[in-house]
Design a protein around this motif. Structure first.
Motif, PDB file in Angstrom:
ATOM      1  N   ARG A  20       0.801  -1.223   0.000  1.00 44.78           N
ATOM      2  CA  ARG A  20       0.000   0.000   0.000  1.00 44.78           C
ATOM      3  C   ARG A  20       0.838   1.279   0.000  1.00 44.78           C
ATOM      4  NH1 ARG A  20      -2.867  -3.880   2.438  1.00 44.78           N
ATOM      5  NH2 ARG A  20      -5.091  -3.970   2.031  1.00 44.78           N
ATOM      6  N   HIS A  21       1.999   1.225   0.599  1.00 46.11           N
ATOM      7  CA  HIS A  21       2.784   2.448   0.728  1.00 46.11           C
ATOM      8  C   HIS A  21       4.198   2.276   0.197  1.00 46.11           C
ATOM      9  CE1 HIS A  21      -0.241   3.159   4.065  1.00 46.11           C
ATOM     10  NE2 HIS A  21      -0.376   4.222   3.298  1.00 46.11           N
ATOM     11  N   ASP A  40       2.092   6.821  -1.635  1.00 48.00           N
ATOM     12  CA  ASP A  40       1.266   5.754  -2.190  1.00 48.00           C
ATOM     13  C   ASP A  40       2.116   4.806  -3.014  1.00 48.00           C
ATOM     14  OD1 ASP A  40      -0.903   4.247  -2.999  1.00 48.00           O
ATOM     15  OD2 ASP A  40      -1.359   5.570  -4.679  1.00 48.00           O
ATOM     16  N   SER A  41       1.962   3.510  -2.753  1.00 42.30           N
ATOM     17  CA  SER A  41       2.714   2.505  -3.499  1.00 42.30           C
ATOM     18  C   SER A  41       2.194   2.341  -4.906  1.00 42.30           C
ATOM     19  CB  SER A  41       2.665   1.159  -2.765  1.00 42.30           C
ATOM     20  OG  SER A  41       3.269   0.148  -3.523  1.00 42.30           O
ATOM     21  N   GLY A  42       0.880   2.475  -5.069  1.00 45.81           N
ATOM     22  CA  GLY A  42       0.274   2.221  -6.363  1.00 45.81           C
ATOM     23  C   GLY A  42      -0.075   0.754  -6.501  1.00 45.81           C
ATOM     24  N   ARG A  54       8.042   7.257  -9.405  1.00 39.65           N
ATOM     25  CA  ARG A  54       7.360   7.132  -8.119  1.00 39.65           C
ATOM     26  C   ARG A  54       8.313   7.435  -6.956  1.00 39.65           C
ATOM     27  NH1 ARG A  54       3.626   2.492  -8.645  1.00 39.65           N
ATOM     28  NH2 ARG A  54       2.436   4.121  -9.683  1.00 39.65           N
ATOM     29  N   GLU A 209       0.590  -0.334   5.814  1.00 39.07           N
ATOM     30  CA  GLU A 209       0.907  -0.844   4.495  1.00 39.07           C
ATOM     31  C   GLU A 209       0.687  -2.332   4.379  1.00 39.07           C
ATOM     32  OE1 GLU A 209       5.021  -0.974   3.274  1.00 39.07           O
ATOM     33  OE2 GLU A 209       5.670  -0.673   5.310  1.00 39.07           O
TER      34      GLU A 209
END
Length: 369
Positions: A20-21, A40-42, A54, A209
């Motif tokens: 998640r992160h 944000d991990s994407g 990113r 996360e």
């Protein structure tokens, strides 16, 4: 929290991509932790171009050299990256086969367009039989061994997936991975049981996360006698009879039929949250009990340490193990991650050595020093 300003004295940056992160740590002399950031991990897989974008979006304020990506006048900052997201596509070296040191796969350079960073990806470990693989857990295991080089025993790395790793003489001898927390998220978010275990202030995964790792009160009030007893009973039952897991799950729906409507609504507002909390505790007990039954060779009679994120998840594993007379210590996953990234960095530049300086006072215990 994103990076907000240039960091003085920064020598390199560690980055971990979770489900998640995206997490980043600015590291200074003697591996002192200077700052950290989270973004944000994407949800999607990333190629090296998307990965660079990113990472830069998260750490750009730390670089403090304007926006000229081709300006190399001040040199580049090494960035040590590890992908723990579970997605495919991120660049990484060929994983090393166990038995092997956790960082045996080494670092692979990742070409970047921005001259301000020098990106290196850390590889993971694989196992032929039973077939298994890990990446982020390998970095945390490396961090633990960097801080505790004489440890011989079993590490239980909890999170989205729980990894049980037998460690001896600085190597991972064997390991086994369980998707327990991800199953919890899937069951509470995408099955009929979501009506029996949901609470008004909780989502399936929570805010951290890794699922079950801190947000949304995933076990209810685990400290209370009602929920604690619900967890203990379910865990003991499934540890003894793991083949009853699929049938046991449906008892959660039957147990709550009197408290809520068929469409998942509650008949009495907040008063039904207690029943849902107990059901969530029972669900965790069933899943962890079934896991412990399958992982018995890893914890029975072994020296144990649980590596866990913030939140109740590692405490649940410790509670379940303690009930079986298998005492363990719990250490912070963030600290082990930073220590592991420091170990990876020292392999890239042997002149940079030492364990990371803690961002906060170390926890009590033998292993989290």
């Amino acid at each position: 929290m994103a990076a907000t300003a240039e960091v003085s004295g920064m020598e390199w940056i560690g980055v971990l991509r979770g489900p998640r992160h995206l997490r980043a740590w600015a590291i200074g002399p003697e591996n002192r932790l200077l700052a950290e950031a989270r973004g944000d991990s994407g949800p999607e897989a990333v190629d090296q171009t998307a990965l660079e974008a990113r990472v830069l979006a998260l750490i750009a304020p730390w670089l403090g050299r304007g926006t000229d990506a081709q300006d190399q006048s001040s040199g580049s900052i090494p960035v040590i990256f590890c992908d723990d997201s579970g997605h495919s596509g991120a660049p990484a070296p060929v994983p090393a086969s166990v038995p092997a040191p956790p960082l045996a796969a080494g670092l692979a350079p990742v070409p970047t367009r921005d001259a301000r960073i020098e990106l290196h990806a850390q590889g993971g470990l694989i196992q032929a039989a039973p077939a298994d693989a890990m990446q982020g857990a390998a970095v945390r295991i490396a961090g633990f061994l960097a801080l505790n080089p004489q440890f011989d025993g079993v590490l239980c790395d909890t999170g989205t997936h729980t990894v049980w790793a037998h460690v001896s003489a600085g190597e991972v001898v064997s390991f086994q991975t369980f998707m327990t927390a991800e199953l919890f998220d899937a069951i509470t978010g995408h099955t009929v049981l979501r009506h029996s275990v949901s609470t008004r202030d909780s989502g399936a995964a929570g805010a951290d996360e890794r699922p079950g790792a801190g947000g949304g009160a995933p076990v209810g009030d685990a400290a209370s006698d009602a929920c604690g007893g619900a967890f203990d009973d379910a865990m003991s039952d499934l540890l003894s009879r793991p083949e009853r897991l699929a049938a046991g799950l449906m008892t959660l729906r039957a147990g709550n039929n009197g408290g809520g409507s068929s469409d998942g609504g509650s008949n009495d507002g907040g008063s039904n949250d207690g029943a849902h909390d107990a059901a969530r505790a029972r669900l965790w007990g069933m899943l962890i009990g079934a896991e412990l039954a399958a992982a018995r060779p890893y914890w029975l009679g072994q020296q144990l340490v649980v590596i866990g994120p913030e939140g109740p998840l590692p405490a649940l594993y410790a509670r379940a193990l303690d009930m079986q007379g298998a005492g363990c210590e719990v250490v912070a996953a963030d600290r082990m991650t930073v220590a592991g990234l420091c170990a990876a960095r020292s392999a890239l530049r042997p002149s940079v050595k030492g364990a990371p300086h803690p961002a906060r006072p170390p926890r009590e215990g033998r292993y989290d020093a």
